[in-house]
Design a protein around this motif. Structure first.
Motif: not given
Length: 536
Positions: A261-271, A280-284, A481-490
Motif C-alpha cells: 500500500x505504498x504511495x511513493x518510494x524515494x530512492x537514494x540513487x541517481x543514474x 515505476x512512476x512512484x519511485x523517485x 490523497x496518496x497519489x493513486x494515479x502513480x500506482x503501478x498496475x503490476x
C-alpha cells in the motif's frame, strides 16, 4: 447613487473576490503538514539520511516528528524527536561482545550483507523498534495525527502498519541503489536478465551463467522471504498492531495488503552513480538530498592542514560502521608505512587513540566529510564505497580509491570503476601494496579527476535539486490523497498472470485436446479401413 453602488459591487465581483479566492487557494496549498519520519536503523550513516529528510521538510515549513537513535544536540523549531537510542545501544553491545563487526574478523568471510544474518538482524531490529516504549506511546496516542508517514526500508516490512494507524499515506525511503527487494513493493520484480542484484558487482549484458546466477539468487531469496521472513513478520504484525489500532479507534488491513500500500518510494540513487534502471512512476531518485547547499566550514585545525598541504590531501575513511581501529596491528602498521612514503598529506579517520604515527598522517576521531570533500586541495578519497560516501564524492567531483567491505559497497565500487573515476582494491591483511599502486595511479592519471568532474556535472544536471524535490513529492502525495494515479498496475496482477502461466495451461490443454482428437480421428479412420478390408 445606485449607479455608484452598482460600480462598487462590480469592482468587488471583478477584482476583490477573485483575488481573495486566489489568496485562499495559495494559503491552502502552502499549509504546513505534520509528517512522521521513521528511521529505525541504529546506524550513524542511516541516521544522516533520516536527518536529511527531516531537514528538507523543515525547510519547506512543515512540522516533523522524527523517530531516531541519533537526536539532534539542540532543539529545533517545528521538530519533535522520539529517542530510540536504546535499540542501537543493545545492538552495539552485542556487536562488541561477538566482535563480529571488527574489520580484522571480516576479512575473508564473504559479503555479510548477502547472508541470512542480515535478514535476522533486520527482523530483530524492527520488532524491537515496534516494542520500544517511546514508539508504543506515540503510536497509541489517539491525539497524534499525521498527514504522511515517511519510513526507511531496511530489509523488513514490519513498519507497514504505522501509516494505517494514523490513516496517512505511506512513503518509503530506500537507502541504496534500486534493486528487486525494494521495487517489488511498488512494481513487479525487475528482470534479472539485465538488472543487477544489490550484492553482486556485475554489469549488463550478462553471460549465460551470470543470468542463471542472477535468476537463482532471486528465486532462492524470494522463497526464503515467503516461507520464513514473511510468516514471522505476519505474526508480529498481528500481535502488535490490532491492539494499538483499537486504542486509536481505527482498523488496519491485513499484512499482505499493507505491504503493497505504498504511495511513493524515494530512492537514494541517481543514474550518474549506479546506472539507468526502469522505474515505476512512484519511485523517485533523490540521491544527494542529505547534502547541504552551503557546506559548513572546516574546523580550524583541519582547515590549516588542508590549506598548507603543498602536494594536496588524501582523505581516508571506512565509514561509520566499519571502524579503522578494528584493524589488526599488522594492517595498521603496513598502511601507516605506506602512507608515510607518499608526498601528500593524509587525513585518516581513526576512531580511537593510537600510537602509530607518520609526519604526513593526521588522525581524526571525527571527520566533517562533506567539508573535506569540498576542499579544492583534496586529491583522492579512500573509501569503503558506502552509498553516502560514493554520493558525496560524486557531488563534489572527487576521484576514489575504494576498499569495499560488505553489502552494496562492492556494487558501488564496481560502478565507480566502470565509470572511470576510481579504482577498487580488495580488502586483505596485505593490501598495502595494492592500495599504494591504486593511489599513485589515480594521482598521476588526470583522467580520473576529469571523469569525476564529468559524472558530477551529470549528477547536478536535474530539473529540480533533490532536497526541494523530496519536499515537493511528499506534498504531492498528501495533496492527491496518496497519489493513486502513480500506482503501478503490476501490483494488481498475480504472478501467474504476469508469467502467462494461465495462457501456458490453456495452450497445453488445447494441445492435449488436439492430440487426443487427432488420435481419435486416426483410430476411427483405421477402424473404417479395417472394415473395408474385411468386406473385400
Amino acid at each position: 447613487m445606485d449607479a455608484l453602488r452598482f460600480g462598487e459591487r462590480s469592482i468587488i465581483m471583478r477584482y476583490i473576490i477573485p483575488a481573495t479566492l486566489l489568496l485562499c487557494s495559495i494559503i491552502g496549498i502552502n499549509e504546513a503538514l505534520r509528517i512522521l519520519v521513521c528511521f529505525p536503523m541504529s546506524s550513524k550513516s542511516h541516521s544522516i539520511l533520516g536527518h536529511g529528510v527531516v531537514d528538507r521538510l523543515l525547510e519547506a515549513n512543515h512540522e516533523v516528528v522524527h523517530i531516531t537513535s541519533f537526536p539532534k544536540e539542540k532543539p529545533v523549531p517545528n521538530l519533535t524527536e522520539i529517542n530510540v537510542s536504546s535499540i542501537g545501544d543493545f545492538f552495539n553491545k552485542e556487536a562488541e561482545k561477538s566482535e563480529m563487526l571488527k574489520l580484522k574478523n571480516i576479512i575473508g568471510k564473504g559479503n555479510l550483507g548477502d547472508t541470512f544474518f542480515l535478514m535476522y538482524f533486520a527482523y530483530t531490529l524492527h520488532k524491537g523498534f515496534l516494542e520500544e516504549p517511546n514508539v508504543v506511546k506515540l503510536l497509541s496516542d489517539p491525539k497524534e495525527k499525521f498527514d504522511a508517514v515517511v519510513m526507511e526500508w531496511f530489509f523488513s516490512e514490519l513498519n507497514v502498519g504505522i501509516p494505517h494507524l494514523f490513516e496517512a499515506p505511506m512513503i518509503w525511503v530506500a537507502s541504496t541503489e534500486p534493486h528487486w527487494q525494494t521495487l517489488r513493493l511498488v512494481d513487479e520484480i525487475p528482470n534479472p536478465a539485465y538488472n543487477v542484484d544489490l550484492f553482486i558487482p556485475r554489469s549488463a549484458p550478462f553471460s549465460f551463467w551470470e543470468r542463471v546466477d542472477q535468476l537463482w539468487r532471486i528465486v532462492k531469496k524470494f522463497v526464503v522471504l515467503k516461507l520464513i521472513q514473511e510468516p514471522a513478520e505476519w505474526w508480529v504484525y498481528n500481535s502488535i498492531y490490532p491492539e494499538i489500532a483499537a486504542k486509536r479507534g481505527v482498523t488496519i488491513p491485513s499484512f499482505s495488503d499493507a505491504v503493497y500500500n505504498c504511495s511513493l518510494m524515494f530512492i537514494n540513487s541517481h543514474p550518474s552513480i549506479g546506472g539507468a534502471m526502469k522505474l515505476p512512476q512512484n519511485a523517485i531518485n533523490i540521491a544527494g538530498y542529505h547534502i547541504q547547499d552551503k557546506v559548513k566550514p572546516l574546523p580550524k585545525n583541519l582547515q590549516t592542514i588542508m590549506d598548507e598541504a603543498k602536494n594536496g590531501v588524501i582523505y581516508f575513511s571506512l565509514g561509520s560502521n566499519m571502524k579503522s581501529d578494528g584493524m589488526s596491528e599488522e594492517m595498521k602498521q603496513s598502511l601507516i608505512k605506506m602512507f608515510s612514503k607518499l608526498d601528500q598529506t593524509v587525513i585518516w579517520k581513526f576512531e580511537s587513540d593510537t600510537e602509530i604515527s607518520a609526519p604526513n598522517v593526521h588522525f581524526v576521531k571525527w571527520a566533517p566529510q562533506p567539508s573535506i570533500l569540498a576542499h579544492p586541495n583534496l586529491k583522492v578519497f579512500i573509501t569503503h564505497g558506502g552509498q553516502l560516501s560514493t554520493t558525496e564524492a560524486v557531488h563534489f567531483g572527487v576521484p576514489l580509491v575504494g576498499i569495499p567491505i560488505m553489502a552494496d559497497q562492492h556494487v558501488n565500487m564496481g560502478s565507480v570503476e566502470r565509470k572511470g573515476f576510481g579504482i577498487k582494491v580488495t580488502l586483505a591483511e596485505d593490501m598495502a601494496d595494492e592500495l599504494n599502486a591504486a593511489i599513485r595511479q589515480v594521482l598521476s592519471d588526470e583522467t580520473f579527476k576529469a571523469k569525476a568532474e564529468e559524472v558530477s556535472a551529470i549528477f547536478h544536471d536535474r530539473p529540480m535539486k533533490p532536497g526541494p524535490a523530496l519536499a515537493y513529492w511528499v506534498e504531492h502525495v498528501v495533496r492527491t490523497r496518496g497519489a493513486p494515479h502513480l500506482r503501478s498496475p503490476a501490483l494488481t496482477v498475480s504472478l501467474y498472470q504476469r508469467c502467462y502461466l494461465d495462457l501456458l495451461v490453456l495452450v497445453l490443454v488445447v494441445a492435449i485436446c488436439v492430440r487426443q482428437l487427432y488420435k481419435y480421428v486416426m483410430k476411427m479412420r483405421a477402424k473404417k479401413s479395417s472394415k473395408k478390408m474385411k468386406r473385400q
